[in-house]
Design an enzyme around this catalytic site. Sequence first.
Site: not given
Ligand code: URA
Length: 433
Positions: A84, A163, A170, A185, A189
């Site tokens: 990621h 999220d 947010r 966040s 995931k």
């Molecule tokens: N990517 C995400 O999935 N969440 C965040 O808060 C920032 C970048």
Amino acid sequence: MDFHFLDCIRRTKQKTALTREEINAMVQGIVSEPLIPDYQLAAWLMAVCCNGLTDEETAALTMAMRDSGQVMQWNLDGPVADKHSTGGVGDKTTLILAPIAAACGIYMPKMSGRGLGHTGGTIDKLESIPGMRTNLEPEEFLRIVKKVGCAVAMQSGSLAPADKKLYALRDVTATVDSIPLICASIMSKKLATGADHILLDVKVGSGAFMKNDADAETLARLMKKAAEADGRQCTCILTDMDRPLGCCIGNALEVQEAIQVLRGDARNDLGELCLTLAAELLRMTGIEEIECRQKAEDALYSGKALERFAMMLEEQGGNPKIIDDTALLPQAACSRVLKAPQSGWIASMKSEEIGLASVRLGAGRMTKADAIDPAAGIVLHVKPGTEVLPGQPLLTMYAAGEAQLDDAEHLLMQAVAISREQPQILPQIHAKI
Ligand code: URA
């Protein structure tokens, strides 16, 4: 438990830690009835932004968000890995890394997102390929991963739904740039996606969410801790985002550049980063460190990774002929070259401004409802450290019309700085955690 969310807001405001039970109850209230109203959630998010959370609270929030939806399990006959990036400009590494990993025997079921602000998204890039589908049902996703070794799908709505709700809030309450919230966040995931080995590319610099190494390191350590608490292996690599990665910014242009690297043209910053990440993934899955880089290079330079990429396109409905003929990708109607106004060295190319300029050209969205122009974007002809002469091409902009080119030109002229002295270029890899 008698749960009153107003008390939680007060306590976070007063920097008093919440218990795991309270955090679980809060996440329940984000996804199921009785729902916590958005105005209370927004107030709590702002309190977190101002006061932070303890490491224990961050871990509890991450796990509660992971469990707010489906947690995937992969019963495959080899290592399952995920990678990621925290978000950057010109970052098309997934398109190269996933096929390299697959060619090395690693399964990579990759869930990706769309562009966010000035940063690009893998799903938008892949959807610039004619016919490509990224909205895969779980059975189809698994079938392709089993057959090819990799597949890239849109993040399923059933993964970490808490999220999805919090992120949308947010985004509109100026509470994105909080280290504990970003950790929860991203990691909720990643943990819900179910990979055993997680490689995190934490971007740092002007074009990243983390502007300096200290913040990036804090985020990296928190994310690694969350992964390890869940029994996953995790490595974080802090990489430079003061300058764009590679030379192309914009969806079809980035696919074109990824194909170029997969064809073996990898002796550049993009190819180098992909090989470094691939070698690290191999090391994480148990290969002797000394062999990893060579294995990654073999997969790339033998053409085996390109074969996996072609297979993935075919399985996901994309036209594999683009690999031999990139003119089959969407092409922009208009282009304009920006030239160096004076001689000197390229001292900096501010990636945030370049990302914003690509959005103005049509490669990203100003609002969530905007459509993307897959052909729009920027090709850089020079990078920081290049010596230039007056009139030498710096970059080419691509868009649907002259108005978008005018709009972006202004931003781009400010994004590129030319100095009389040769600049010092920072290394691409800042740290490994
Ligand atoms: N990517 C995400 O999935 N969440 C965040 O808060 C920032 C970048």
